[in-house]
Every structure is written in structure tokens, then in C-alpha cells.
Design a protein around this motif. Structure first.
Motif, PDB file in Angstrom:
ATOM      1  N   TRP A  99      22.514 -36.446  -9.968  1.00 17.61           N
ATOM      2  CA  TRP A  99      22.961 -37.669  -9.300  1.00 17.61           C
ATOM      3  C   TRP A  99      21.779 -38.481  -8.785  1.00 17.61           C
ATOM      4  O   TRP A  99      21.850 -39.717  -8.748  1.00 17.61           O
ATOM      5  CB  TRP A  99      23.953 -37.342  -8.200  1.00 17.61           C
ATOM      6  N   SER A 101      18.935 -38.660 -10.400  1.00 19.58           N
ATOM      7  CA  SER A 101      18.496 -39.311 -11.637  1.00 19.58           C
ATOM      8  C   SER A 101      19.451 -40.426 -12.033  1.00 19.58           C
ATOM      9  O   SER A 101      19.029 -41.487 -12.518  1.00 19.58           O
ATOM     10  CB  SER A 101      18.392 -38.276 -12.764  1.00 19.58           C
ATOM     11  N   PHE A 102      20.749 -40.213 -11.807  1.00 14.20           N
ATOM     12  CA  PHE A 102      21.752 -41.229 -12.114  1.00 14.20           C
ATOM     13  C   PHE A 102      21.463 -42.520 -11.357  1.00 14.20           C
ATOM     14  O   PHE A 102      21.527 -43.618 -11.918  1.00 14.20           O
ATOM     15  CB  PHE A 102      23.140 -40.693 -11.753  1.00 14.20           C
ATOM     16  N   LYS A 105      17.990 -44.011 -12.819  1.00 13.70           N
ATOM     17  CA  LYS A 105      17.928 -44.393 -14.226  1.00 13.70           C
ATOM     18  C   LYS A 105      19.134 -45.190 -14.703  1.00 13.70           C
ATOM     19  O   LYS A 105      19.000 -46.081 -15.541  1.00 13.70           O
ATOM     20  CB  LYS A 105      17.768 -43.136 -15.089  1.00 13.70           C
ATOM     21  N   GLU A 106      20.314 -44.878 -14.199  1.00 13.65           N
ATOM     22  CA  GLU A 106      21.530 -45.517 -14.686  1.00 13.65           C
ATOM     23  C   GLU A 106      21.987 -46.691 -13.822  1.00 13.65           C
ATOM     24  O   GLU A 106      22.595 -47.632 -14.326  1.00 13.65           O
ATOM     25  CB  GLU A 106      22.674 -44.485 -14.754  1.00 13.65           C
ATOM     26  N   CYS A 107      21.704 -46.631 -12.527  1.00 13.96           N
ATOM     27  CA  CYS A 107      22.252 -47.631 -11.606  1.00 13.96           C
ATOM     28  C   CYS A 107      21.301 -48.785 -11.307  1.00 13.96           C
ATOM     29  O   CYS A 107      21.752 -49.873 -10.942  1.00 13.96           O
ATOM     30  CB  CYS A 107      22.627 -46.969 -10.277  1.00 13.96           C
ATOM     31  N   GLU A 109      19.338 -50.899 -12.956  1.00  9.87           N
ATOM     32  CA  GLU A 109      19.380 -52.172 -13.678  1.00  9.87           C
ATOM     33  C   GLU A 109      20.609 -52.991 -13.297  1.00  9.87           C
ATOM     34  O   GLU A 109      20.509 -54.189 -13.029  1.00  9.87           O
ATOM     35  CB  GLU A 109      19.350 -51.934 -15.181  1.00  9.87           C
ATOM     36  N   SER A 110      21.777 -52.330 -13.258  1.00 10.03           N
ATOM     37  CA  SER A 110      22.986 -53.085 -12.918  1.00 10.03           C
ATOM     38  C   SER A 110      22.935 -53.582 -11.481  1.00 10.03           C
ATOM     39  O   SER A 110      23.386 -54.700 -11.178  1.00 10.03           O
ATOM     40  CB  SER A 110      24.243 -52.232 -13.149  1.00 10.03           C
ATOM     41  N   GLU A 128      30.030 -53.141 -12.707  1.00 11.68           N
ATOM     42  CA  GLU A 128      29.379 -51.888 -13.099  1.00 11.68           C
ATOM     43  C   GLU A 128      28.773 -51.180 -11.902  1.00 11.68           C
ATOM     44  O   GLU A 128      28.905 -49.956 -11.741  1.00 11.68           O
ATOM     45  CB  GLU A 128      28.304 -52.177 -14.146  1.00 11.68           C
ATOM     46  N   THR A 129      28.120 -51.946 -11.044  1.00  9.64           N
ATOM     47  CA  THR A 129      27.496 -51.366  -9.857  1.00  9.64           C
ATOM     48  C   THR A 129      28.534 -50.730  -8.942  1.00  9.64           C
ATOM     49  O   THR A 129      28.352 -49.602  -8.449  1.00  9.64           O
ATOM     50  CB  THR A 129      26.703 -52.439  -9.089  1.00  9.64           C
ATOM     51  N   ASN A 132      29.718 -47.509 -10.329  1.00  9.83           N
ATOM     52  CA  ASN A 132      28.711 -46.466 -10.123  1.00  9.83           C
ATOM     53  C   ASN A 132      28.705 -45.969  -8.683  1.00  9.83           C
ATOM     54  O   ASN A 132      28.547 -44.767  -8.421  1.00  9.83           O
ATOM     55  CB  ASN A 132      27.327 -46.991 -10.503  1.00  9.83           C
ATOM     56  N   ARG A 231      20.284 -57.594 -22.799  1.00 11.61           N
ATOM     57  CA  ARG A 231      21.535 -56.853 -22.954  1.00 11.61           C
ATOM     58  C   ARG A 231      22.346 -57.365 -24.134  1.00 11.61           C
ATOM     59  O   ARG A 231      22.310 -58.537 -24.486  1.00 11.61           O
ATOM     60  CB  ARG A 231      22.386 -56.944 -21.683  1.00 11.61           C
TER      61      ARG A 231
END
Length: 231
Positions: A99, A101-102, A105-107, A109-110, A128-129, A132, A231
Motif C-alpha cells: 500500500w 508503493s500503491f 507509484k499508482e496514486c 500521477e492522478s 480516479e484519485t 484510490n 495519457r
């Protein structure tokens, strides 16, 4: 025997430097904070982090430098006595790393696009944010104050930017992403985290952070629009 000196190369108002400071303070490790001017990086920083040339960097005695905030948190947890920051259970430990890393890495940019773009790009990124944030909120243990349970742990430290810095950027951008109606448990956690006595010792003043970051607002908008174009 005298303990080996601990130095932390950081800068004012950084959420990733905050991670390292909280870990050191929770473990009761005395340290010297060396504040960098990131517009004029010192030879010390460039020598100890020649790969990324970023803060934070931890110096512990004559050992090789430790770079990257979450790596530093794990090192501090393993190298020094004091309350454990990582869960003792291997599965829970793996989940905490996932989490953290999530978020990074995943959150990221949005979140950035949610704050600094406009129109449909901003609306889609905000959706998206918020989704997340809902996923992150679901990791809070029932009836516990923190992601680490009854005490602040690794994942709380990793998510500290949500607790303090998200509100700073929301104010600068005029956008709200985290609110009581949609994420009541996460908002409660954010209040608990920022009210903690140890955490407060290394939380930068909100107004000072806004004043320091505001001149960079146009740069943030430019970066976010470049992200949206890819994107």
C-alpha cells in the motif's frame, strides 16, 4: 560506548523528508537535520546520492548513505531499538509495503492531475484519485486509530502526505479531494496522525509550506498538463 552520529539530509516542507524524521523520532534516535537548498544542491548531497540527487539521505556513522524515504524508514526500524514500525507478521508487513508503493507509484500521477489540470482531465483524475483514497481507507483496521493499529507504524508514516500535505495542495489549487462525506475514516485518521505528539515535532507549519510552494504553482500546472497529454 558513544552512539554513532546520525545525520539526515533533507529540506523544508518535504513529505518524504517527514517520513524519515518521524521514523527517527518514533525510535528515539537523536539526529542532525542538514537542510538543503534544492535549487543549489550541495556537494554533500550529490556525493551521497549521485543517482537521484534527491532528499532525504540518511548518514549513519561511516556506513554507506541510505537513500529513498521508505528505504530509510525500514532501515531505521531494523537498525535501532525502540517500538517496531513494521508489522511483526510477514503477511501484514508485505501488505504495508504494497500500500505504501500503491500511494507512491499508482496514486501520485492522478493526484497531481486532479490538482493542477482542468476540464475533463481534471474531472477524470479526481474520480480516479477518490477511488484510490477509498481503497487506501479500506485498509484501516476496524476500531483502530492508525493503519499500524493502536500506534503509528510504517504505513501511517508512508501515508503522512495525505494527512498534512494534501490539504496544503488542495488550498493552493482550489480543489477538494479528501472530505468527511466521502472518506470519514481517512479524515479521522489524518486528524489522529497530525495530532500525535511525536509527529507534530516534525510537521512543517502549513502557512510556511504554502508560502514556500506557491511560487512553483505554474511549474506544477505545466507538469500536470504534460502528464495529461501523455495519457
Amino acid at each position: 560506548m558513544m552512539a554513532e552520529p546520525v545525520k539526515l539530509i533533507g529540506c523544508f516542507g518535504s513529505p518524504v523528508v517527514h517520513r524519515a524524521e518521524v521514523a527517527l523520532r518514533l525510535k528515539g534516535v537523536p539526529y542532525e537535520l542538514i537542510t538543503e537548498d534544492l535549487n543549489n544542491k550541495s556537494e554533500l548531497l550529490l556525493r551521497h546520492n549521485p543517482v537521484h540527487r534527491k532528499v532525504p539521505v540518511l548518514l549513519h556513522g561511516d556506513r554507506p548513505a541510505i537513500c529513498e524515504s521508505l528505504v530509510i524508514v525500514e532501515y531505521v526500524d531494523e537498525a535501532f531499538d525502540g517500538p517496531l514500525l513494521m508489522p511483526a507478521d510477514p503477511l501484514a508487513c508485505a501488505a504495508a509495503r504494497f500500500w505504501a508503493s500503491f500511494l507512491d507509484k499508482e496514486c501520485r500521477e492522478s493526484m497531481w492531475m486532479s490538482l493542477w489540470t482542468d476540464g475533463e482531465a481534471q474531472a477524470a483524475s479526481a474520480r480516479e484519485t477518490k477511488a484510490n483514497l477509498t481503497l487506501i481507507e479500506s485498509q484501516l483496521p476496524d476500531g483502530k486509530r492508525f493503519f499500524g493499529g493502536d500506534a503509528i507504524g510504517y504505513l501511517d508514516i508512508a501515508l503522512g502526505a495525505i494527512a498534512h500535505w494534501m490539504g496544503v495542495f488542495e488550498e493552493m489549487a482550489g480543489v477538494q479531494l479528501l472530505n468527511e462525506e466521502e472518506h470519514p475514516a481517512l479524515c479521522r485518521w489524518a486528524r489522529e496522525y497530525t495530532a500525535d505528539e511525536v509527529v507534530r515535532q516534525c510537521l512543517p507549519d502549513r502557512d510556511r509550506v504554502i508560502a514556500a510552494l506557491m511560487p512553483r504553482k505554474e511549474l506544477y500546472i505545466s507538469i500536470a498538463n504534460a502528464m495529461a497529454a501523455q495519457r
